[in-house]
Design an enzyme around this catalytic site. Structure first.
Site: not given
Length: 203
Positions: A112-113
């Site tokens: 996840h960014l």
């Protein structure tokens, strides 16, 4: 490109109560703010700033070390859509910078960014680990990760060194002044908050 409002994620083995939390968050339509056929963007359930979102690929990638050269186009798309989301939904609401990046050693499964404004004005930011995970090299800028992947075909990490960064002394992310405690730090950074004088918007 087809866009819809449904999300799916593979089932995963449970390791800790929070380890698979993103799987549940992806299923919650109240958290979802953007989706296309490759990625989903959701609100962080425990935001560490006024604007804090997570962009996730739908492909079952656990972390940075699972990325290969085959994922370059996916990562490019993830970052491009994250930037577009900021431009369309965040930029007009804050004068503070917004960073995009990855934790070297994430606490939750699923790559996840983080999309996070640099005010760090949040009751959920409580510990040194929280602070240092976003203000030291533990937090890798998205473009740096992409460049590394394009050049080397992988993202190699020194996880032991990364974990040590979480123990670094508390320092202001703007002026680098040292502060003894989180309350003192949070009081100090108000002087750098470009939105402090105006009404604080909600996500």
């Amino acid at each position: 490109m087809k866009r819809s409002f449904s999300s799916q994620g593979p089932s995963a083995k449970k390791f800790a109560p929070w380890f698979n939390a993103l799987e549940e968050s992806l299923k919650d339509p109240a958290l979802r703010v953007f989706e296309d056929d490759q990625i989903t963007i959701i609100r962080d359930k425990f935001p560490k700033a006024r604007f804090h979102y997570l962009a996730l690929p739908k492909s079952p990638i656990d972390d940075l070390e699972q990325l290969t050269s085959a994922h370059v186009s996916l990562l490019e798309h993830l970052i491009e859509e994250a930037h577009a989301f900021v431009e369309s939904n965040v930029a007009a609401k804050t004068k503070n910078p917004v960073r995009l990046g990855f934790h070297q050693v994430p606490s939750m499964k699923r790559l996840h960014l983080h999309i996070i404004s640099q005010d760090f004005d949040s009751a959920c930011l409580k510990h040194k680990k929280h602070w240092n995970s976003f203000t030291t090299p533990f937090f890798m800028d998205a473009d740096k990760v992409l460049t590394t992947l394009m050049e080397k075909g992988k993202v190699a990490l020194d996880k032991s060194r990364a974990e040590e960064l979480l123990k670094d002394p508390l320092r202001c992310h703007v002026c680098k002044e040292s502060l003894a405690t989180i309350p003192k730090l949070k009081d100090h950074i108000k002087m750098h908050d470009k939105d402090e004088a105006v009404k604080k918007p909600k996500q």
